[in-house]
Design an enzyme around this catalytic site. Structure first.
Site, short mmCIF file in Angstrom:
data_model
loop_
_atom_site.label_atom_id
_atom_site.label_comp_id
_atom_site.label_asym_id
_atom_site.label_seq_id
_atom_site.Cartn_x
_atom_site.Cartn_y
_atom_site.Cartn_z
N ARG A 18 0.82 -1.22 0.00
CA ARG A 18 0.00 0.00 0.00
C ARG A 18 0.86 1.27 0.00
NH1 ARG A 18 -5.76 -0.37 1.51
NH2 ARG A 18 -6.31 -2.47 0.95
N ARG B 275 -3.73 6.63 0.79
CA ARG B 275 -4.27 7.80 1.48
C ARG B 275 -3.31 8.52 2.42
NH1 ARG B 275 -9.55 4.80 3.41
NH2 ARG B 275 -7.96 3.20 3.41
N ARG C 19 -7.24 12.14 -5.45
CA ARG C 19 -8.44 11.42 -5.00
C ARG C 19 -9.67 12.34 -4.93
NH1 ARG C 19 -12.27 9.05 -4.01
NH2 ARG C 19 -12.71 7.42 -2.48
N ASP D 153 -7.16 -2.50 -7.38
CA ASP D 153 -7.66 -3.13 -6.16
C ASP D 153 -7.92 -4.60 -6.43
OD1 ASP D 153 -8.56 -2.20 -3.34
OD2 ASP D 153 -9.98 -3.73 -3.94
N TYR E 216 -15.21 -11.97 0.21
CA TYR E 216 -15.81 -10.64 -0.02
C TYR E 216 -17.10 -10.75 -0.82
CZ TYR E 216 -12.14 -7.46 1.65
OH TYR E 216 -11.28 -6.72 2.41
O1 CP3 Z 1 0.19 0.80 -3.28
C1 CP3 Z 1 -0.69 -0.06 -3.34
O2 CP3 Z 1 -0.57 -1.16 -2.79
C2 CP3 Z 1 -1.95 0.33 -4.09
C3 CP3 Z 1 -2.73 -0.72 -4.75
C4 CP3 Z 1 -3.66 -1.51 -3.83
C5 CP3 Z 1 -4.89 -1.01 -3.27
N1 CP3 Z 1 -5.51 -2.07 -2.66
C6 CP3 Z 1 -5.40 0.37 -3.37
C7 CP3 Z 1 -6.49 0.84 -2.49
C8 CP3 Z 1 -3.55 -2.86 -3.48
C9 CP3 Z 1 -2.40 -3.82 -3.76
C10 CP3 Z 1 -4.73 -3.19 -2.74
C11 CP3 Z 1 -4.99 -4.55 -2.24
C12 CP3 Z 1 -6.19 -4.82 -1.42
N2 CP3 Z 1 -7.43 -4.25 -1.51
C13 CP3 Z 1 -6.24 -5.83 -0.42
C14 CP3 Z 1 -5.12 -6.80 -0.08
C15 CP3 Z 1 -4.11 -6.21 0.82
C16 CP3 Z 1 -4.49 -6.14 2.25
O3 CP3 Z 1 -4.50 -4.99 2.75
O4 CP3 Z 1 -4.74 -7.17 2.88
C17 CP3 Z 1 -7.54 -5.81 0.13
C18 CP3 Z 1 -8.06 -6.70 1.24
C19 CP3 Z 1 -8.29 -4.82 -0.57
C20 CP3 Z 1 -9.74 -4.46 -0.41
C21 CP3 Z 1 -9.93 -3.04 -0.09
N3 CP3 Z 1 -9.70 -1.98 -0.95
C22 CP3 Z 1 -10.36 -2.50 1.15
C23 CP3 Z 1 -10.70 -3.31 2.38
C24 CP3 Z 1 -10.39 -1.10 0.99
C25 CP3 Z 1 -10.86 -0.07 1.99
C26 CP3 Z 1 -9.78 0.16 2.95
C27 CP3 Z 1 -10.16 1.20 3.95
O5 CP3 Z 1 -9.36 1.27 4.90
O6 CP3 Z 1 -11.16 1.91 3.80
C28 CP3 Z 1 -9.94 -0.79 -0.31
C29 CP3 Z 1 -9.80 0.56 -0.90
C30 CP3 Z 1 -8.44 0.95 -1.39
N4 CP3 Z 1 -7.64 0.16 -2.17
C31 CP3 Z 1 -7.80 2.23 -1.19
C32 CP3 Z 1 -6.58 2.14 -1.90
C33 CP3 Z 1 -5.56 3.24 -2.05
C34 CP3 Z 1 -8.38 3.43 -0.45
C35 CP3 Z 1 -9.50 4.01 -1.22
C36 CP3 Z 1 -9.77 5.48 -1.01
O7 CP3 Z 1 -8.92 6.34 -1.34
O8 CP3 Z 1 -10.89 5.81 -0.61
#
Ligand code: CP3
Length: 338
Positions: free
Chosen positions: A24, A28, A37, A74, A150
């Site tokens: 990640r 954010r 964003r 994602d 999910y």
């Molecule tokens: O640098 C990077 O790694 C960016 C690419 C990336 C994102 N999500 C961007 C993202 C990657 C590799 C992921 C993987 C991901 N997404 C996982 C596996 C990794 C882990 O953490 O276990 C999972 C479970 C997800 C599902 C997901 N996507 C969730 C649960 C959320 C919400 C998280 C929250 O805290 O609200 C997301 C959204 C998401 N994916 C964001 C980003 C940058 C935030 C979205 C925003 O800006 O509103």
């Protein structure tokens, strides 16, 4: 690309200074991410803009001295391509408006249409265009199990009670869905490789929901199948595969299998003891607890040194976090090595 310290480590070559990237790393916690964003109401709309994804993937590379970049996207793009109606609501995380609720929902699924995710492959191409030529790009997907959880739960949840009930009521339907997702993940990752990614990471973030037997039945079986398909395909056979497995219920050495190059260790594991069993067989990536990045510089440095010291003689060590960076971390706390 041959000189990439990250790719060398994935081939278990020893580096004097370990390569480094952060799960990640784009997201954010970076003010420059927030600036972009703000232009999008919905996170998914942003993921569908390849040039924006490329720009976001580049942001941490410009700020820190990192050895790998990760595609900006994602893991939930695949269930979205099956028309489950994905949306990210502010402060709530992901939600599916049309989740898998009955075995009939699985039987009725349309075939996976690879071109529905062409925005992701275009994002890979755009990212490769603007990244330094020597910097590898990591592609990724969720594990079939994590994506199924999910899809059934309809989003994130504390205990995934709905998913647990569904697998105990309809185990065969879940297995059918896992087969479908495994094949979709294979096609998706293959297309990412064709578009230019240099390594692949599979995120099994919800492995800890399963007891050791069910972990084998519903998760590892399908991750192994996915990795085998990738190794058997001429396009992807040489692309290293990293597995992030959050499964404290099973020993890491009992989880790994030969088609993987590297394990991305969760922060709850002891990297030192895991490394004793894996030397010469797998590379290891990890595993600083991201919570340490909320502490003083002294504590961050001490904890980082502990890990790097323990892994000094390990062939194939990549320094990373033991899970993703959280939005509350100050970017100044994330620093590249000297
Ligand atoms: O640098 C990077 O790694 C960016 C690419 C990336 C994102 N999500 C961007 C993202 C990657 C590799 C992921 C993987 C991901 N997404 C996982 C596996 C990794 C882990 O953490 O276990 C999972 C479970 C997800 C599902 C997901 N996507 C969730 C649960 C959320 C919400 C998280 C929250 O805290 O609200 C997301 C959204 C998401 N994916 C964001 C980003 C940058 C935030 C979205 C925003 O800006 O509103």
């Amino acid at each position: 690309m041959n000189n990439s310290s990250f790719l060398q480590a994935l081939s278990r070559e020893k580096n004097d200074v370990p390569p480094i990237w952060f799960m990640r790393q784009a997201g954010r916690y970076l003010p420059e991410y927030q600036t972009i964003r703000k232009n999008y109401k919905n996170f998914l709309d942003m993921c569908k803009e390849p040039r924006t994804c490329a720009e976001l993937a580049l942001q941490p590379i410009e700020r820190f001295d990192l050895d790998a970049s990760i595609l900006f996207s994602d893991i939930l793009t695949i269930p979205d391509a099956f028309n489950l109606g994905l949306a990210f609501h502010e402060g709530e995380g992901p939600k599916f408006s049309n989740p898998i609720s009955t075995p009939q929902d699985i039987a009725r699924l349309e075939d996976f249409q690879i071109e529905k995710l062409s925005y992701v492959y275009k994002a890979v191409e755009e990212t490769k265009k603007i990244l330094p030529a020597t910097l590898p790009l990591i592609g990724f997907c969720g594990s079939p199990w994590t994506l199924a959880a999910y899809s059934i739960e309809g989003g994130g949840s504390k205990d995934f009670a709905k998913t647990k009930k569904f697998i105990s009521d309809h185990p065969e339907a879940v297995k059918d869905y896992l087969e479908i997702i495994t094949d979709a993940c294979f096609q998706y990752l293959k297309q990412q490789v064709l578009s230019g990614v240099n390594a692949l990471q599979i995120f099994d973030s919800w492995a800890d929901l399963l007891n050791p037997n069910d972990l084998e039945t519903y998760s590892l079986k399908y991750t192994r199948k996915l990795a085998r398909k990738l190794k058997e395909d001429v396009v992807t056979s040489k692309t290293p595969i990293i597995l992030f497995e959050k499964a404290p219920q099973k020993k890491i050495s009992d989880i790994l299998f030969e088609d993987l190059s590297c394990i991305s260790l969760h922060w709850s594991e002891s990297i030192e003891s895991v490394s004793e069993n894996l030397k010469g067989q797998f590379a290891i990536q990890g595993n600083l607890n991201p919570l340490f990045l909320l502490e003083s510089d002294e504590i961050i440095q001490a904890e980082t040194k502990k890990i790097c010291g323990a892994m000094k003689n390990f062939p194939g060590f990549i320094f990373n976090l033991g899970h993703g960076i959280t939005p509350d971390i100050k970017p100044e706390k994330v620093r590249g090595h000297d």
